[in-house]
Design a protein around this motif. Structure first.
Motif, PDB file in Angstrom:
ATOM      1  N   ASP A 227     -42.912 -46.415 -42.573  1.00 46.71           N
ATOM      2  CA  ASP A 227     -42.414 -46.328 -41.197  1.00 46.71           C
ATOM      3  C   ASP A 227     -43.338 -47.075 -40.243  1.00 46.71           C
ATOM      4  O   ASP A 227     -42.880 -47.769 -39.324  1.00 46.71           O
ATOM      5  CB  ASP A 227     -42.303 -44.868 -40.749  1.00 46.71           C
ATOM      6  N   ARG A 336     -39.794 -40.137 -38.884  1.00 47.03           N
ATOM      7  CA  ARG A 336     -38.744 -40.952 -39.510  1.00 47.03           C
ATOM      8  C   ARG A 336     -37.922 -41.749 -38.487  1.00 47.03           C
ATOM      9  O   ARG A 336     -36.789 -42.133 -38.774  1.00 47.03           O
ATOM     10  CB  ARG A 336     -37.794 -40.073 -40.341  1.00 47.03           C
ATOM     11  N   GLU A 338     -38.252 -45.095 -36.599  1.00 50.77           N
ATOM     12  CA  GLU A 338     -39.049 -46.310 -36.448  1.00 50.77           C
ATOM     13  C   GLU A 338     -39.030 -46.825 -35.013  1.00 50.77           C
ATOM     14  O   GLU A 338     -40.057 -47.279 -34.489  1.00 50.77           O
ATOM     15  CB  GLU A 338     -38.539 -47.387 -37.397  1.00 50.77           C
TER      16      GLU A 338
END
Length: 391
Positions: A227, A336, A338
């Protein structure tokens, strides 16, 4: 006083001297308050490799750490791992089973605490379980692990949670609320303190004139290392003087290098492998920011150590991280995500940070307090200490 036995896989080994350094520090300070014996299971594929020299141990633990092979069937029967751990200990150190300790502290819920519950019952001594993060946040979410972890927590005379968030998870699994104590990890401020950034970079051989975004930890997907790479790619063009540095080993290492090249930022992404814990103070002082976009956490010590050096952090809003990272020390973002991680990086890179103020905050987390409160919890579990307030 009889010694307290600690059963944990989270501890330095001859093969992985950087493993579980937070437990090494915690138990070193605890050894100044009560005699300890640390039993460290080593998974058999690692044990069968050529054994390096054991890592150096501080005086309080010298001669009191025992590594032993932990046998289990590969890729199958994970629900039987606690039984394998107990059988491995009995086979490798049968004399240990004949010596009754004052108490048993199991540091990691599965399989350590589950095997520890059976062992404490055999010895007829109190069990204290220390939970760290993924052992409840991930391993206790389903399958056959959950009922076994619930069994261990319900049998425990004390539960040490490294964050309020984990204390809540322990309660949801059936741990008695009046037996849970939140005890934050500490940070060694003699080793982790603000230093000269230029000197730190020179000592590490980093390019002058560049700005450093640092990741320290296991290179595995759940730590958010992929990520971070994706988010860095989003901001790289707008931040041409910033390089991303990874310090750590793990299964994502080769993938990170390949992906960085495919994104056109290969020359700005550097993978340094695992480094000794004694060197990390230089890395945090060399960095402008430390990032840890984990998917699940307890309270990661790398964030405390970064802040102790006055280096701000960008981290995911999971587990106990919001409890230890105030606004003046870092920026939090959803895991989670980005795009939101990239926005957090941009904000951090554009903000003026007060390094002394950040370091002062982190100095409030100290190992002496951790040891005193852990000792009090063990004393309470054995019936020799005072009651404490429910967490």
């Amino acid at each position: 006083m009889n010694e307290t036995v600690i059963l944990t896989n989270l501890f330095p080994t001859p093969w992985e001297p950087g493993r579980g350094t937070f437990n090494l520090q915690a138990f070193t300070h605890l050894a100044g308050r009560r005699p300890l014996r640390v039993m460290v299971p080593v998974e058999w594929p690692t044990w069968l490799r050529r054994r390096p020299a054991p890592p150096p141990l501080p005086a309080g633990l010298a001669g009191r750490v025992d590594w032993f092979p932990y046998w289990y069937p590969p890729r199958v029967g994970r629900a039987l791992h606690p039984l394998g751990l107990l059988a491995s200990l009995a086979a490798a150190r049968p004399g240990r089973l004949l010596r009754r300790p004052a108490a048993l502290l199991a540091s990691w819920a599965y399989p350590d605490a589950v095997a520890g519950a059976w062992l404490a019952a055999l010895w007829r001594v109190p069990l204290v379980v220390k939970v760290h993060g993924s052992d409840l946040n991930l391993m206790a979410t389903g399958g056959l692990h959950r009922p076994q972890i619930r069994f261990a927590l319900r049998r425990a005379a004390g539960v040490l949670a490294v964050s309020e968030a984990l204390a809540g998870e322990a309660r949801s699994l059936g741990a008695a609320p009046d037996r849970i104590r939140v005890i934050y990890n500490g940070v060694d401020t003699a080793r982790f303190q603000p230093g000269d950034r230029r000197q730190a970079r020179q000592a590490l051989g980093l390019a002058p004139g560049r700005r450093v975004l640092l990741f320290v930890g296991n290179l595995k997907d759940s730590k958010g290392c992929q990520d971070l790479l994706a988010a860095f790619a989003r901001v790289a063009a707008a931040q041409p003087r910033v390089d991303l540095h990874y310090v750590g080993n793990g299964p994502e290492s080769d993938s990170l290098a390949d992906r960085a090249a495919s994104l056109g930022i290969g020359e700005r992404v550097h993978l340094h492998g695992g480094r000794p814990h004694t060197e990390l103070g230089q890395w945090f002082n060399a960095a402008n920011w430390t990032a840890l976009p984990s998917h699940a956490e307890g309270v990661p010590n790398c964030l405390l150590e970064s802040m102790a050096c006055g280096t701000p952090v960008v981290a995911s809003r999971v587990g106990g991280i919001p409890e230890v990272v105030p606004d003046e020390a870092g920026i939090l973002h959803p895991p989670r995500r980005e795009e939101e991680l990239a926005a957090a990086l941009e904000e951090a890179m554009g903000r003026r940070w007060d390094r002394p103020r950040i370091a002062s905050h982190a100095a409030g987390f100290d190992w002496a307090t951790n040891a005193r409160e852990t000792d009090a919890l063990l004393s309470r579990a054995t019936g020799t200490g005072e009651e404490f307030q429910t967490s």
